[in-house]
Design an enzyme around this catalytic site. Structure first.
Site, PDB file in Angstrom:
ATOM      1  CG  HIS A 384      -1.844   1.125   1.358  1.00 53.70           C
ATOM      2  ND1 HIS A 384      -3.173   1.042   1.036  1.00 53.70           N
ATOM      3  CD2 HIS A 384      -1.642   2.406   1.759  1.00 53.70           C
ATOM      4  CE1 HIS A 384      -3.752   2.216   1.238  1.00 53.70           C
ATOM      5  NE2 HIS A 384      -2.847   3.072   1.682  1.00 53.70           N
ATOM      6  CD  GLU A 385       1.429   3.706   3.694  1.00 61.43           C
ATOM      7  OE1 GLU A 385       1.627   4.737   3.057  1.00 61.43           O
ATOM      8  OE2 GLU A 385       0.379   3.523   4.363  1.00 61.43           O
ATOM      9  CG  HIS A 388       0.153   6.173  -0.722  1.00 58.34           C
ATOM     10  ND1 HIS A 388      -0.934   6.733  -1.350  1.00 58.34           N
ATOM     11  CD2 HIS A 388      -0.329   5.545   0.382  1.00 58.34           C
ATOM     12  CE1 HIS A 388      -2.017   6.440  -0.653  1.00 58.34           C
ATOM     13  NE2 HIS A 388      -1.688   5.726   0.392  1.00 58.34           N
ATOM     14  CG  HIS A 391       0.375   8.283  -7.473  1.00 57.35           C
ATOM     15  ND1 HIS A 391      -0.874   8.430  -6.955  1.00 57.35           N
ATOM     16  CD2 HIS A 391       0.377   9.003  -8.616  1.00 57.35           C
ATOM     17  CE1 HIS A 391      -1.601   9.209  -7.753  1.00 57.35           C
ATOM     18  NE2 HIS A 391      -0.865   9.574  -8.765  1.00 57.35           N
TER      19      HIS A 391
HETATM   20 ZN    ZN Z   1      -3.113   5.187   1.851  1.00 59.13          ZN
END
Ligand code: ZN
Length: 594
Positions: A384-385, A388, A391
């Protein structure tokens, strides 16, 4: 564990930003001195002139790039050990400097808005303004809702009063709530917001019931004050929407994000159409848990005994890299780069900020804070991290500073894409039936919590605002009635709806940031569609997705999403997400029968 005992390769490298705290301090003092003496008002009143405007906008960029580098270093440094007073005071200092400097530049936006349409259009068409073109287009769009200078001044002043309900609620929700103690795992435990979730996942049935009743009991005791606070908050929204001549509060909020209100309407419509699947899921839970009656306090209990993948960080990271193979070798190479080049702070240590996040600014590489534990959940947190982080990395690499930041509307998509890809990889890679069921359950709970629950909240906000817009007073009775009805609609007959659940709206802090939560739902819906495309279409879909990752905030969010093949103004992505939920549930049911 103490920070000094953590191997260097498991710590983030803040020296990539400043070689030492002394270097930070030197740069802070230099910036403070320079900006303290600088006459930021020099451009005021002259922004219609092309050269002056360009100079002003470029100066804005230079200043904020310099300050945000100082800020992000101070913030991360303080998170390494929140008990260190010096780090906290550095953070407070840079915060104050930022707010002072930008207060002096606060005339820019209103003055730009006051420029004539033709003037703004000319700038937009001028290649010299390429970096600012989207920002200027947004200003043109907002013009219809900007009032005279005197009226704007009044509105700004009113913000001091009308923007405070979030703080009032926060006081009620923290200082005044008086949560009692309750039993958990046989021990008398203080109820807190954080422990409530733990108890509902891990307590016995009796304990969950006790926690639920006592937790809501605390809100019920304050319900008159909370109802009035929420009503006042909604009235403030109605005041601004009326002053600014919007059709509705929802429309006003959506325009703030530059998102078509059709997206909101599509979300609610598609979620309603899928409620029978949600009801089926809830009834399946009831059957699997063997409950005669299922209450809301039973909904968070995992359906499958913990199938924890217990991996140390290195192994977990390797697994994440493998699971994200559909994104291609370049993406995997960036993941390796991040791990090897000091982006990630891995271990939980004394005094370290809890939880996990990704941060970083334009002139730094991304950074990720973890408190890694060897659980399945934390493997997903890594994916998940890093979603980010990459991105941010790709947007910063591809966009000029002024266009690099992506909006909240887009922020949770890349992280969710990674989670879903990893989940599908793990699912296909294992023959362990229990782990398969665990993963499906994880996925369904993610969709339930992020898609259905947030849409239920979104619908509550919409109904409450519509009533207030129509001149109807919101009372504890009417607010409870709206919520209780929605809860029945969303969860169906598989739940025995206790009277307490009517008060759930009263404990949601996000409601003081109106029309915010729907973005969680559109985020997971977009991610599901993107993953589907990547797994079926391969390279072209990945290329389109990288286009999305590299677009930063260069256009309105719905247009940026279209580059990844997701059009939220149509029904397709919503229907695809609902079908995914249905397919996952069917798969889960089939596994249970085996
Ligand atoms: Zn998040």
């Amino acid at each position: 564990m103490e920070r000094k005992d953590v191997p260097q390769n498991l710590q983030w490298k803040l020296t990539d930003i400043f070689v030492s705290d002394e270097a930070w301090e030197k740069e802070y003092k230099a910036a403070e001195k320079e900006y303290g003496e600088y006459d930021f008002s020099a451009f005021s009143g002259k922004l219609a002139d092309k050269t002056t405007l360009l100079k002003c906008l470029r100066l804005n960029d230079t200043v904020s790039r310099r300050l945000e580098k100082l800020y992000v270093y101070a913030m991360m440094r303080s998170h390494e050990d929140v008990r260190v007073a010096k780090a906290n005071s550095s953070l407070a200092m840079i915060r104050a400097l930022i707010s002072n400097v930008f207060a002096e530049l606060s005339y820019v936006e209103p003055e730009l808005t006051a420029l004539a349409d033709e003037q703004l259009q000319a700038f937009i068409a001028d290649p010299d303004f390429a970096d600012y073109e989207y920002r200027l287009r947004k200003i043109v769009k907002s013009k219809a809702h900007v009032l005279s200078a005197a009226e704007e001044k009044l509105l700004t002043l009113s913000g001091n009063v009308l923007g405070d309900f979030q703080n009032v609620f926060s006081m009620l929700n923290n200082a005044n709530l008086n949560l009692p103690k309750a039993e958990l795992n046989g021990e008398e435990t203080q109820i807190s917001h954080g422990m409530y979730g733990v108890a509902l996942r891990s307590g016995t049935r009796e304990e969950r019931k006790e926690w639920f009743e006592k937790y809501y009991g605390a809100y019920i005791r304050l319900i008159d004050a909370i109802s009035q606070t929420y009503y006042s908050n909604v009235k403030a929204d109605v005041f601004y929407k009326t002053a600014r001549k919007y059709e509705s509060c929802m429309e006003m909020a959506m325009q703030g994000e530059d998102v078509d209100k059709k997206v909101y309407e599509n979300l609610i419509k598609a979620t309603h159409a899928a409620l029978p699947v949600m009801h089926d899921y809830i009834s399946t839970r009831k059957a699997v848990l063997g409950l005669e009656e299922q209450h809301m306090y039973d909904v968070y209990v995992p359906l499958v005994d913990n199938a924890d993948i217990k991996l140390d960080f290195e192994e977990a990271y390797a697994l994440v890299v493998k699971g994200l193979a559909p994104l291609g070798k370049d993406y995997q190479a960036l993941l390796e780069k991040g791990k090897n080049e000091g982006w990630i702070d891995v271990c939980e240590t004394e005094g370290k900020r809890s939880g996990a996040y990704s941060t970083g600014v334009y002139d730094t590489h991304p950074y990720v804070l973890l408190n890694y534990q060897p659980t399945t959940n934390d493997v997903f947190t890594v994916a998940h991290e890093m979603g980010h982080a990459l991105h941010t990395y790709k947007s910063s690499a591809a966009q000029p500073y002024a266009k690099a930041d992506y909006t909240i509307f887009l922020a949770e998509i890349a992280s969710t894409v990674n989670e879903v890809l990893l989940l599908k990889y793990l699912y296909n890679d294992t023959t362990d039936k229990n782990l398969k069921k665990y993963l499906l359950n994880y996925y369904m709970d993610m969709i339930r919590a992020t898609l259905f629950r947030q849409t239920q909240f979104a619908e509550f906000e919409q109904i409450a605002h519509a009533k207030a817009e129509a001149g109807e007073a919101l009372t504890k009775e009417s607010l409870n009635e709206i919520y209780y009805q929605l809860n029945q609609d969303y969860y169906g007959a598989g739940i025995t709806h206790d009277k307490e659940i009517a008060y759930e709206w009263a404990r949601i802090p996000h409601f003081y940031n109106s029309f915010y939560v729907y973005k969680y739902a559109t985020g997971i819906i977009s991610a599901i569609s993107i993953v589907k495309r990547i797994l079926t279409e391969g390279e072209t879909a990945v290329k389109d997705y990288f286009g999305f990752l590299s677009a930063g905030g260069s256009n309105d969010p719905v247009s940026i999403l279209k580059t990844a093949g997701v059009d939220l103004t149509t029904d397709a992505p919503f229907e695809a997400a609902m079908k995914e939920f249905k397919d996952t549930l069917e798969e889960f049911k089939a596994l249970c029968k085996e």
